[in-house]
Design a protein around this motif. Structure first.
Motif, PDB file in Angstrom:
ATOM      1  N   ARG A  14      -5.060 -24.829 -46.082  1.00 48.62           N
ATOM      2  CA  ARG A  14      -4.427 -25.116 -44.796  1.00 48.62           C
ATOM      3  C   ARG A  14      -5.398 -24.970 -43.628  1.00 48.62           C
ATOM      4  N   GLY A  15      -6.615 -25.434 -43.801  1.00 50.50           N
ATOM      5  CA  GLY A  15      -7.553 -25.460 -42.695  1.00 50.50           C
ATOM      6  C   GLY A  15      -8.634 -24.393 -42.766  1.00 50.50           C
ATOM      7  N   PHE A  16      -9.592 -24.478 -41.816  1.00 54.14           N
ATOM      8  CA  PHE A  16     -10.688 -23.532 -41.681  1.00 54.14           C
ATOM      9  C   PHE A  16     -11.569 -23.506 -42.923  1.00 54.14           C
ATOM     10  N   THR A  17     -11.714 -24.656 -43.567  1.00 55.37           N
ATOM     11  CA  THR A  17     -12.507 -24.730 -44.783  1.00 55.37           C
ATOM     12  C   THR A  17     -13.992 -24.640 -44.455  1.00 55.37           C
ATOM     13  N   GLY A  18     -14.730 -24.068 -45.358  1.00 54.60           N
ATOM     14  CA  GLY A  18     -16.182 -23.995 -45.253  1.00 54.60           C
ATOM     15  C   GLY A  18     -16.736 -23.427 -46.532  1.00 54.60           C
ATOM     16  N   ARG A  19     -18.058 -23.435 -46.629  1.00 51.62           N
ATOM     17  CA  ARG A  19     -18.655 -22.806 -47.802  1.00 51.62           C
ATOM     18  C   ARG A  19     -18.283 -21.327 -47.841  1.00 51.62           C
ATOM     19  N   PHE A  20     -18.162 -20.725 -46.673  1.00 56.43           N
ATOM     20  CA  PHE A  20     -17.662 -19.357 -46.574  1.00 56.43           C
ATOM     21  C   PHE A  20     -16.319 -19.410 -45.842  1.00 56.43           C
TER      22      PHE A  20
ATOM     23  N   ALA B 157      -2.143 -24.649 -36.533  1.00 55.82           N
ATOM     24  CA  ALA B 157      -2.170 -25.527 -37.706  1.00 55.82           C
ATOM     25  C   ALA B 157      -0.739 -25.828 -38.119  1.00 55.82           C
ATOM     26  N   ARG B 158      -0.444 -27.121 -38.282  1.00 50.39           N
ATOM     27  CA  ARG B 158       0.882 -27.552 -38.710  1.00 50.39           C
ATOM     28  C   ARG B 158       0.738 -28.575 -39.827  1.00 50.39           C
ATOM     29  N   GLY B 159       1.689 -28.581 -40.716  1.00 54.89           N
ATOM     30  CA  GLY B 159       1.610 -29.563 -41.792  1.00 54.89           C
ATOM     31  C   GLY B 159       2.629 -29.317 -42.876  1.00 54.89           C
ATOM     32  N   GLY B 160       2.415 -29.976 -43.999  1.00 56.38           N
ATOM     33  CA  GLY B 160       3.323 -29.846 -45.119  1.00 56.38           C
ATOM     34  C   GLY B 160       2.688 -30.299 -46.415  1.00 56.38           C
ATOM     35  N   GLU B 161       3.277 -29.885 -47.522  1.00 61.08           N
ATOM     36  CA  GLU B 161       2.785 -30.228 -48.854  1.00 61.08           C
ATOM     37  C   GLU B 161       3.961 -30.565 -49.760  1.00 61.08           C
TER      38      GLU B 161
ATOM     39  N   ASP C 143     -11.641 -27.760 -37.292  1.00 63.75           N
ATOM     40  CA  ASP C 143     -11.252 -29.096 -37.757  1.00 63.75           C
ATOM     41  C   ASP C 143     -12.283 -29.630 -38.749  1.00 63.75           C
ATOM     42  N   ARG C 144     -12.386 -28.956 -39.890  1.00 67.74           N
ATOM     43  CA  ARG C 144     -13.332 -29.356 -40.921  1.00 67.74           C
ATOM     44  C   ARG C 144     -12.605 -29.787 -42.187  1.00 67.74           C
ATOM     45  N   ASP C 145     -11.325 -30.159 -42.018  1.00 65.45           N
ATOM     46  CA  ASP C 145     -10.500 -30.526 -43.164  1.00 65.45           C
ATOM     47  C   ASP C 145      -9.957 -31.937 -42.980  1.00 65.45           C
ATOM     48  N   PRO C 146      -9.739 -32.656 -44.070  1.00 66.20           N
ATOM     49  CA  PRO C 146      -9.066 -33.958 -43.962  1.00 66.20           C
ATOM     50  C   PRO C 146      -7.609 -33.767 -43.569  1.00 66.20           C
ATOM     51  N   ARG C 147      -7.094 -34.691 -42.755  1.00 76.69           N
ATOM     52  CA  ARG C 147      -5.680 -34.615 -42.363  1.00 76.69           C
ATOM     53  C   ARG C 147      -4.770 -34.946 -43.540  1.00 76.69           C
TER      54      ARG C 147
END
Length: 683
Positions: free
Chosen positions: A106-112, A549-553, A588-592
């Motif tokens: 759900r966001g804030f992706t990175g190698r760390f 962050a807002r969204g759904g799965e 904002d390092r994640d695909p929408r």
């Protein structure tokens, strides 16, 4: 000679070690790995333990949970944990180089990824140095994994700080299985190879054991520009596990050691060019874990776990020697409508960190600790309605606050026997890392030439990053709503919606420029330019940003025919951030958008064919285009003794560019198409 030294010497022997180990180990037990088909009813009734630290049915959980089984891993020919995590909705799993990954929830992706907590058998894999997981060394034998429980959203009450956006709990198999020894090997025509041996057995009626050894060798990829990425890696890993049962108690002991080389190619910026500098890092480690569980009756149980974890990493940019000691205990008791779970956890990290010309950790780094306690009460108010109240209190030496509070309220409604809805409100915290408090990173961008429009000074202009000794914990208040159920015995569904508000998010502000290497502030003494080799503008880390962050799965499972199953996932994520005194280091390092479609066809008991189609949306921050990826795997089994898998990764493109490391140690790398042949033999 230490255990790590032993593994270093053994690794040089390569595959011969595995051949020897297979012959030397006595006839032993191995799990029955034959493919099994879960019905829709069995799927929603899977037992999970990561949500509330107690066993409960998947359909009764009050979190967005997805379970990856060993059957899933086998069907798709998966050879690594990160590749398996791509099966779960709501996770961003991007390969950075041959052995390195960026994984977030759900966001804030990175190698760390600093807001995702990863555990293996309850042992945390989170490092306090840069707040994240070294995925390149989490290379356990994939056949040893029983299941992976993926929680999207906060898990702070159960697991504490850093379980902000999600929890991944990798659960390995017990050692009691059939008497067998197994050899396995695989080859990629482009040069990647692996081999493993495992065996298991019994000592008396109550104790079982299993041991494995694995060797992996992966060749280098190509840089996005041109030339080799130098990211080849090799690793040898050995593991021993025992499980003992007596009366109403159970004791599990696990020991593991690994040693390997991890190749890198990082960018060194000069005034006139960017130079690619190769690095061959060495990584070594070991851990020992003991877990005791006891049932005191139908309504009471207790457990305790102690572990020691040793990790050594020596690269061109930094060196880390870390020993972690962990102790935890919990008790579960039920009375009336209340089911209480409470306990505590303590962890001590003993650190020795060395830097380089480009990465320096200012000040003395010696130890840090975490001490926490939690309590949660699950109340069954009616046959259809339950409420869980939980609270985690934590003292972390890396946080300026004395105590951190993380409450949670969760509720479940049984709409009908086959459908349920849940809602949750949770506060979670992410504590600072050593890097955020004391790091100094130079060489983070191309120097600006002197006497130009952007640099009026007579010397080059450079940028560096400085940590903040008063860096505070980041917070997340999450509201979640979910719906799950099944229609008959053919279709199941799982839907989760979320809104998460973040405060004290990491930001970057501008400091006063100074002359290098003297360090004299330019505003105080402009004459320092006469002796300067450069003017440096520091970027100061702070907690001056907020984000939402807002969204759904959505996950759907359809048993289309007796021997054909379709599984689909869809995820949407929207993140907004803004700074106050400083600019936010953008999350904002994640695909929408992300989507997946899996087809599982079993024309016979011996043959299974799996096709996996994935869509990954664009990542504007890194100028990465959206792409489709297709994988196929065929698995054939003969009399439970011979298993052959043949597969192709990335059918649609010869190579893909998936991600860029946020740290300066990796140049952008292409991920090529790969094909593989795996063979497993049981005796």
């Amino acid at each position: 000679m230490t255990q790590i030294d032993i593994v270093k010497h053994a690794r040089r022997a390569g595959l011969s070690v595995l051949a020897w180990s297979a012959m030397a180990l006595p006839a032993a037990q191995a799990a029955d790995d034959s493919l099994f088909d879960l019905s829709i009813e069995e799927l929603v009734s899977l037992e999970v333990t990561s949500v509330s630290r107690k066993a409960e049915r998947l359909s009764d959980t009050t979190s967005a949970v997805f379970v990856i089984t060993q059957d899933d891993i086998q069907r798709y020919g998966i050879r690594s944990i990160p590749d398996a995590l791509r099966l779960a909705p709501g996770l961003t799993v991007q390969q950075v180089s041959a052995g390195k990954w960026a994984i977030g929830s759900r966001g804030f992706t990175g190698r760390f990824s600093n807001k995702l907590l990863v555990l293996m058998d309850g042992r945390t894999l989170y490092t306090p140095t840069f707040s994240g997981v070294y995925w390149e060394v989490q290379d356990t034998l994939i056949e040893e994994i029983e299941r992976i429980e993926v929680i999207r959203g906060p898990g702070a009450v159960a697991w504490g700080s850093n379980a902000v956006n999600g929890v991944i709990n990798i659960i390995t198999r017990r050692s009691d299985a059939a008497d067998e020894t197994e050899l396995a090997g695989g080859i990629d025509p482009l040069g990647a190879t692996f081999a493993s041996a495992r065996a298991s057995g019994k000592h008396g009626e109550s104790t079982s054991w299993r041991a494995f050894a694995k060797y992996q060798d992966t060749p280098a990829n190509e840089l996005v520009g041109a030339g080799g990425a130098g990211d080849d890696w090799d690793m040898l890993r050995v593991n021993v596990r025992t499980d003992t049962r007596w009366a109403s108690s159970e004791l599990t002991v696990i020991g593991e050691a690994y040693s390997g080389h991890i190749g890198n190619a990082y960018e060194q910026f000069g005034v006139a060019n960017i130079q690619i500098v190769p690095d061959n890092a060495t990584v070594d480690g070991m851990f020992a874990l003991a877990r005791w569980e006891r049932s005191h009756g139908p309504d009471r149980s207790s457990s305790a776990q102690v572990s020691i974890d040793r990790n050594e990493r020596d690269s061109l940019l930094y060196r880390e020697d870390r020993t972690s000691f962990s102790l935890e205990a919990q008790h579960q008791r039920q009375f009336g409508i209340h089911e209480l779970v409470f306990g505590g956890w303590a962890r001590l990290n003993d650190l020795e960190i060395g830097g380089s010309q480009d990465v320096t950790l200012l000040g003395e780094i010696d130890q840090d600790h975490v001490i926490s306690a939690f309590v949660q009460d699950n109340m069954q108010l009616t046959d259809r309605w339950s409420v869980m109240l939980g609270l985690k209190v934590e003292d972390n030496s890396l946080s300026p606050k004395d105590l951190e509070w993380m409450p949670s309220v969760r509720t479940l409604w049984k709409l009908s026997p086959n459908h349920s809805a849940w809602a949750a409100a949770t506060r979670a915290l992410r504590t600072p890392s050593w890097g955020e408090r004391q790091v100094r990173i130079s060489n983070v961008s191309v120097p600006v030439p002197p006497n130009t429009a952007f640099n009026p000074f007579p010397v080059p202009l450079t940028v560096e990053i400085l940590g903040d000794p008063d860096f505070r914990s980041e917070s997340n208040v999450a509201l979640e709503l979910g719906l799950r159920g099944r229609f008959g015995d053919k279709v199941s569904y799982d839907v989760a919606l979320f809104n998460m508000d973040y405060d004290n998010i990491r930001s970057a502000g501008e400091g006063a420029p100074f002359c290098a290497p003297s360090g004299v502030a330019l505003a105080l003494d402009p004459t320092c330019l006469a002796q300067a080799s450069a003017v440096t503008f520091p970027t100061l880390l702070a907690n001056d940003a907020t984000a939402r962050a807002r969204g759904g799965e959505v996950a759907i499972d359809w048993l289309a025919a007796a021997k054909w199953r379709l599984r689909g996932t869809l995820s949407f994520l929207d993140i907004e951030s803004e700074g106050e005194a400083g600019d936010p280091i953008t999350p904002d390092r994640d695909p929408r958008w992300q989507a997946g479609l899996r087809s599982e066809w079993s024309p016979s008991e011996q043959l299974n064919v799996a096709l996996w189609l994935r869509y990954v949306g664009e990542i504007e921050e890194f100028d990465i285009d959206d792409y489709w990826q297709a994988n196929i795997n065929a698995r054939w089994q003969y009399q439970d003794r011979v298993i052959v898998s043949l597969g192709v990764r990335n059918l649609l493109q010869s190579e893909t560019f998936e991600y860029v490391s946020e740290f300066i140690d990796l140049a952008p790398t292409n991920i090529p198409r790969s094909a593989f042949l795996n063979l497993r033999l049981k005796f």
